[in-house]
Write an enzyme that holds these catalytic residues in place. Structure first.
Site, PDB file in Angstrom:
ATOM      1  N   ARG A  97       0.772  -1.465   0.318  1.00  0.00           N
ATOM      2  CA  ARG A  97       0.584   0.208   0.292  1.00  0.00           C
ATOM      3  C   ARG A  97       0.790   1.289  -0.008  1.00  0.00           C
ATOM      4  O   ARG A  97       0.221   2.221   0.010  1.00  0.00           O
ATOM      5  CB  ARG A  97      -0.757   0.099   1.377  1.00  0.00           C
ATOM      6  N   TYR A  98       1.747   1.621   0.700  1.00  0.00           N
ATOM      7  CA  TYR A  98       2.458   2.589   0.896  1.00  0.00           C
ATOM      8  C   TYR A  98       4.785   1.549   0.685  1.00  0.00           C
ATOM      9  O   TYR A  98       4.841   1.117   0.188  1.00  0.00           O
ATOM     10  CB  TYR A  98       3.061   2.500   1.910  1.00  0.00           C
ATOM     11  N   CYS A 110      -5.457 -17.271  13.759  1.00  0.00           N
ATOM     12  CA  CYS A 110      -5.397 -16.262  14.747  1.00  0.00           C
ATOM     13  C   CYS A 110      -4.812 -16.995  16.235  1.00  0.00           C
ATOM     14  O   CYS A 110      -6.213 -18.168  16.372  1.00  0.00           O
ATOM     15  CB  CYS A 110      -6.247 -15.141  14.560  1.00  0.00           C
ATOM     16  N   CYS A 117     -13.372  -7.960  12.997  1.00  0.00           N
ATOM     17  CA  CYS A 117     -12.013  -8.275  12.210  1.00  0.00           C
ATOM     18  C   CYS A 117     -11.989  -7.676  10.721  1.00  0.00           C
ATOM     19  O   CYS A 117     -13.114  -8.232  10.588  1.00  0.00           O
ATOM     20  CB  CYS A 117     -11.236  -9.062  12.435  1.00  0.00           C
ATOM     21  N   ASP A 278     -12.778  -0.648  10.897  1.00  0.00           N
ATOM     22  CA  ASP A 278     -12.989  -0.425   9.432  1.00  0.00           C
ATOM     23  C   ASP A 278     -14.327  -1.665   9.203  1.00  0.00           C
ATOM     24  O   ASP A 278     -14.114  -2.382   9.488  1.00  0.00           O
ATOM     25  CB  ASP A 278     -11.863  -1.277   9.156  1.00  0.00           C
ATOM     26  N   ASP A 315      -8.532   4.235   8.423  1.00  0.00           N
ATOM     27  CA  ASP A 315      -7.651   3.626   7.436  1.00  0.00           C
ATOM     28  C   ASP A 315      -8.887   3.968   6.189  1.00  0.00           C
ATOM     29  O   ASP A 315      -9.767   3.404   6.552  1.00  0.00           O
ATOM     30  CB  ASP A 315      -7.735   1.693   7.660  1.00  0.00           C
ATOM     31  N   LYS A 322      -3.972   5.339   5.458  1.00  0.00           N
ATOM     32  CA  LYS A 322      -4.388   5.426   6.728  1.00  0.00           C
ATOM     33  C   LYS A 322      -4.242   6.576   7.468  1.00  0.00           C
ATOM     34  O   LYS A 322      -2.933   7.811   6.698  1.00  0.00           O
ATOM     35  CB  LYS A 322      -2.618   4.833   8.098  1.00  0.00           C
TER      36      LYS A 322
END
Length: 361
Positions: A97-98, A110, A117, A278, A315, A322
């Protein structure tokens, strides 16, 4: 899979089925049919260390991990890929993304499954690990992108990996000259602290800057066991930051949020991010409006030490990245400039130069 996922370190069953939840008094039997429908879409896992924190079926811990029929409702603004992970994945296991950093998701498992989530449709026991082929491809992709200096291990939870698998990844990243920072995002120290073992920490040995970002949302998660697991991480010269999500009924009061932030600082954890929720499907019952979140943080300014102050972030849906949400104290649209103090009183900055002087040339 047993060779690559670190086995649980706490005795007792992990609650995964609706029948187990009913048997432990966490959901009424009358909801079984509706919750079976929820289970077809979203995984449930409540490890013993987290289950023991639940005092009643609707407390701030239970609300995070116990499924509810409300998850069957998708609000109009909710999205299946709310922050663009899928759209920004050039190869399996990578999200880019960056320009200077990327996510590496070596597994989609997890220790517990949060009901809010944003990856809730992807994570779960059937998500498993990246195959050897896909992991190699992901690491090769990172090696071929020298502009990337930071890798964030997430998923899933990277501290669910076996020490052998985790060591392989850390060593591969450490061998890349352009990777200067490695970050791990984890729930393990609070959800299943017995997993933090010397062998697991040995696997994190690297000459690069390695950080752990702990996800917790309520002060009661910071038990003696969680603090001990965190201290083990810190004893390896690994700094620990925190991230939390602003959640209705969990940490959306001054008292609850202040207690959480203070609990982090007491455990030598620097609060890093407070996330705006989100918009994943079925999470609207956790939503706190942004204006309410900003006002909540403003009321805590000056009340808690700056060490405890997180950045409140959104975000942007769709993958735009973000951005900080404030609260703001300076009013650049006023003349003379006004700044608001933590008590809400305004002060002028007329004696201070606020803008670059216009050149006379």
């Amino acid at each position: 899979m047993s060779e690559k996922v670190n086995p649980p370190g706490t005795s007792g069953p992990v609650l995964r089925s609706v029948a187990q939840l009913v048997a432990h008094g966490l959901v009424p039997e009358s909801q079984s049919e509706a919750l079976d429908a929820v289970a077809k879409q979203f995984a449930t896992a409540i490890p013993p260390a987290f289950r023991d924190l639940i005092t009643h079926a609707d407390d701030p811990i239970a609300r995070q991990v116990v499924p509810t029929p409300a998850e069957l409702h998708t609000a109009p603004w909710e999205m299946h890929d709310p922050i663009g992970d899928d759209a920004l994945s050039p190869v399996p296991g990578i999200v880019h993304r960056y320009a200077d950093r990327a996510l590496l998701k070596p597994l989609l498992v997890c220790p517990l499954y949060c009901r809010f989530c944003f990856r809730r449709e992807h994570v779960g026991p059937d998500g498993g690990l990246l195959s050897e082929e896909d992991l190699t491809r992901a690491l090769d992709w990172i090696a071929d992108h020298p502009a990337i200096s930071e890798i964030i291990l997430t998923g899933g939870d990277p501290l669910m990996l076996s020490p052998r698998r985790l060591r392989r990844i850390i060593e591969a990243l450490s061998a890349m000259p352009h990777i200067q920072t490695i970050r791990l995002h984890s729930r393990v120290p609070v959800a299943d602290p017995a997993r933090i073992t010397p062998a697991l920490l040995d696997a994190l040995e690297t000459d690069r800057a390695l950080w752990v970002v702990l996800h917790a949302n309520h002060a009661s998660e910071m038990t003696a066991q969680a603090r001990s697991a965190t201290r083990m991480i810190q004893s390896r010269a690994i700094p620990v930051l925190s991230q939390s999500v602003l959640l209705r009924g969990i940490n959306d009061t001054e008292e609850a949020l202040e207690a959480l932030l203070r609990a982090f600082v007491t455990a030598r954890i620097k609060p890093y991010y407070l996330h705006q929720l989100d918009p994943a499907p079925g999470t609207a019952h956790f939503h706190v409006p942004i204006d309410e979140g900003r006002a909540l943080l403003a009321r805590l300014r000056g009340r808690v030490t700056g060490l405890a102050w997180p950045t409140y972030v959104l975000d942007i849906p769709g993958g735009a990245g973000k951005v900080p949400l404030g609260p703001d104290y300076y009013r650049p649209d006023t003349h003379p400039g006004l700044v608001r103090d933590p008590c809400g009183r305004s002060h002028t900055l007329d004696a201070m130069p606020l803008k670059k002087p216009v050149s006379e040339g």
